[in-house]
Motif scaffolding. Structure first.
Motif, PDB file in Angstrom:
ATOM      1  N   GLY A 230       0.820  -1.205   0.000  1.00 46.05           N
ATOM      2  CA  GLY A 230       0.000   0.000   0.000  1.00 46.05           C
ATOM      3  C   GLY A 230       0.850   1.249   0.000  1.00 46.05           C
TER       4      GLY A 230
ATOM      5  N   THR B 276       1.459   6.576   4.810  1.00 48.39           N
ATOM      6  CA  THR B 276       0.972   7.852   5.338  1.00 48.39           C
ATOM      7  C   THR B 276       2.066   8.510   6.182  1.00 48.39           C
TER       8      THR B 276
ATOM      9  N   VAL C  14      -1.641   2.095   3.415  1.00 47.19           N
ATOM     10  CA  VAL C  14      -3.090   2.161   3.230  1.00 47.19           C
ATOM     11  C   VAL C  14      -3.414   2.192   1.742  1.00 47.19           C
ATOM     12  N   GLY C  15      -4.694   2.207   1.448  1.00 45.46           N
ATOM     13  CA  GLY C  15      -5.132   2.312   0.065  1.00 45.46           C
ATOM     14  C   GLY C  15      -5.629   0.997  -0.489  1.00 45.46           C
ATOM     15  N   PRO C  16      -6.016   0.967  -1.778  1.00 47.01           N
ATOM     16  CA  PRO C  16      -6.630  -0.221  -2.375  1.00 47.01           C
ATOM     17  C   PRO C  16      -5.773  -1.480  -2.276  1.00 47.01           C
TER      18      PRO C  16
ATOM     19  N   ASP D 282      -5.972  -2.681   1.311  1.00 48.19           N
ATOM     20  CA  ASP D 282      -7.321  -3.176   1.610  1.00 48.19           C
ATOM     21  C   ASP D 282      -7.569  -4.542   0.966  1.00 48.19           C
TER      22      ASP D 282
ATOM     23  N   ASN E 193      -7.101  10.217   8.817  1.00 58.11           N
ATOM     24  CA  ASN E 193      -6.808   9.820   7.445  1.00 58.11           C
ATOM     25  C   ASN E 193      -7.914   8.917   6.899  1.00 58.11           C
TER      26      ASN E 193
ATOM     27  N   ALA F  35      -8.118   7.165   4.102  1.00 55.45           N
ATOM     28  CA  ALA F  35      -7.645   5.886   3.571  1.00 55.45           C
ATOM     29  C   ALA F  35      -7.265   4.934   4.696  1.00 55.45           C
ATOM     30  N   GLU F  36      -6.668   5.465   5.762  1.00 56.40           N
ATOM     31  CA  GLU F  36      -6.309   4.613   6.892  1.00 56.40           C
ATOM     32  C   GLU F  36      -7.560   4.071   7.576  1.00 56.40           C
TER      33      GLU F  36
ATOM     34  N   GLN G 205     -10.320   3.279   6.112  1.00 57.60           N
ATOM     35  CA  GLN G 205     -10.806   2.171   5.289  1.00 57.60           C
ATOM     36  C   GLN G 205      -9.972   0.910   5.518  1.00 57.60           C
ATOM     37  N   THR G 206      -8.659   1.058   5.602  1.00 56.87           N
ATOM     38  CA  THR G 206      -7.798  -0.102   5.856  1.00 56.87           C
ATOM     39  C   THR G 206      -8.054  -0.666   7.245  1.00 56.87           C
TER      40      THR G 206
ATOM     41  N   SER H  62     -12.452  10.648  10.387  1.00 53.78           N
ATOM     42  CA  SER H  62     -13.227   9.495   9.923  1.00 53.78           C
ATOM     43  C   SER H  62     -13.321   8.418  10.994  1.00 53.78           C
TER      44      SER H  62
END
Length: 263
Positions: free
Chosen positions: A154, A157, A163-165, A168, A196, A198-199, A201-202, A228
């Motif tokens: 990923g 940060t 992190v990121g797709p 994930d 963050n 993206a973080e 989501q992970t 978030s």
């Protein structure tokens, strides 16, 4: 004093000065200092919070900080070190030999990882670059006796989290026995939060992959709300914190989490 001795504007100016000098104020201390009722102090804090001058937390208020501000890993490493060590010891005791453990990014979770280096048969999944480097170095010293390492991949940060797709997707393909995760902030209504997106989501993917989730967060995280949310308090199987956590926070966590462990 009585409520009428100081005008509301004067009280609020004094409260704001205390917050700026000390970083935080407690309702009980303001009641004693100003000689006013508990409700008067809370109304003053409400008024200051509406202007953005302070941020209300359980039992008082703290200096306003941006919810999207993400501190670097190095900047957080020197904060609450003794408390982090105690939380890490308690979290490490939750880990069983031969299990698969996921460890999220963060300085407290890094302290946990440092205490798992000699657990036999361990497999560690992590999106933390510092945790990965710690385990990689240890593997070089001990070879096959060291924990096996799976790094998610990923984009990094500022807090050294991957992190990121890519992260994930990797996490969603796994099933882990135990997740040890930290948080930028914790509150009754927002749950666990991070600045963050993206973080967040992970972190959600990590929680979904885990049979059991253990949170390590010291008392300073309570009342902080990041940009978030990534978990509700009811999603947590065990919340490990320290004895400086306020009583009302203990009640909220005790009623929502599977287990509250105070060290």
């Amino acid at each position: 004093m009585t409520d009428g001795v100081l005008l509301a504007a004067q009280r609020r100016a004094l409260i704001l000065d205390e917050v700026r000098r000390h970083g935080a104020v407690k309702v009980a201390e303001l009641v004693d200092r100003l000689g006013v009722s508990d409700m008067t102090v809370r109304r003053d804090l409400d008024a200051l919070a509406r202007t953005g001058a302070v941020r209300k937390v359980y039992g008082g208020a703290v200096a306003r900080t941006a919810t999207a501000d993400e501190p670097a890993f190095e900047a957080k490493s020197g904060l609450e070190t003794d408390t982090k060590a105690a939380l890490a010891e308690a979290a490490a005791a939750q880990v069983q030999p031969g299990s698969v453990v996921a460890i999220s990014a963060g300085t407290t979770t890094y302290a946990v990882a440092a205490r798992l280096l000699d657990v036999p048969g361990l497999t560690v999944v992590t999106n933390s670059l510092p945790v990965a480097e710690l385990l990689r170095t240890h593997t070089g010293d001990r070879g096959e006796d060291a924990p096996a390492l799976l790094l998610t991949g990923g984009a990094p940060t500022r807090s050294a989290a991957l992190v990121g797709p890519l992260a994930d997707q990797a996490v969603r393909s796994l099933h882990v026995d135990l997740l040890i995760i930290g948080a930028h902030g914790v509150s009754e209504h927002a749950g666990l939060t991070t600045p963050n997106l993206a973080e967040a989501q992970t972190n959600r993917a990590l929680i979904a992959s885990a049979h059991r989730t253990v949170v390590v967060a010291d008392h300073t995280k309570w009342g902080i709300v990041g940009l978030s949310s990534f978990a509700a308090l009811t999603d947590i199987d065990c919340f490990i914190t320290d004895h400086d956590l306020p009583p009302d926070a203990r009640t909220a966590l005790g009623e929502s989490c599977g287990e509250l462990l105070i060290v």
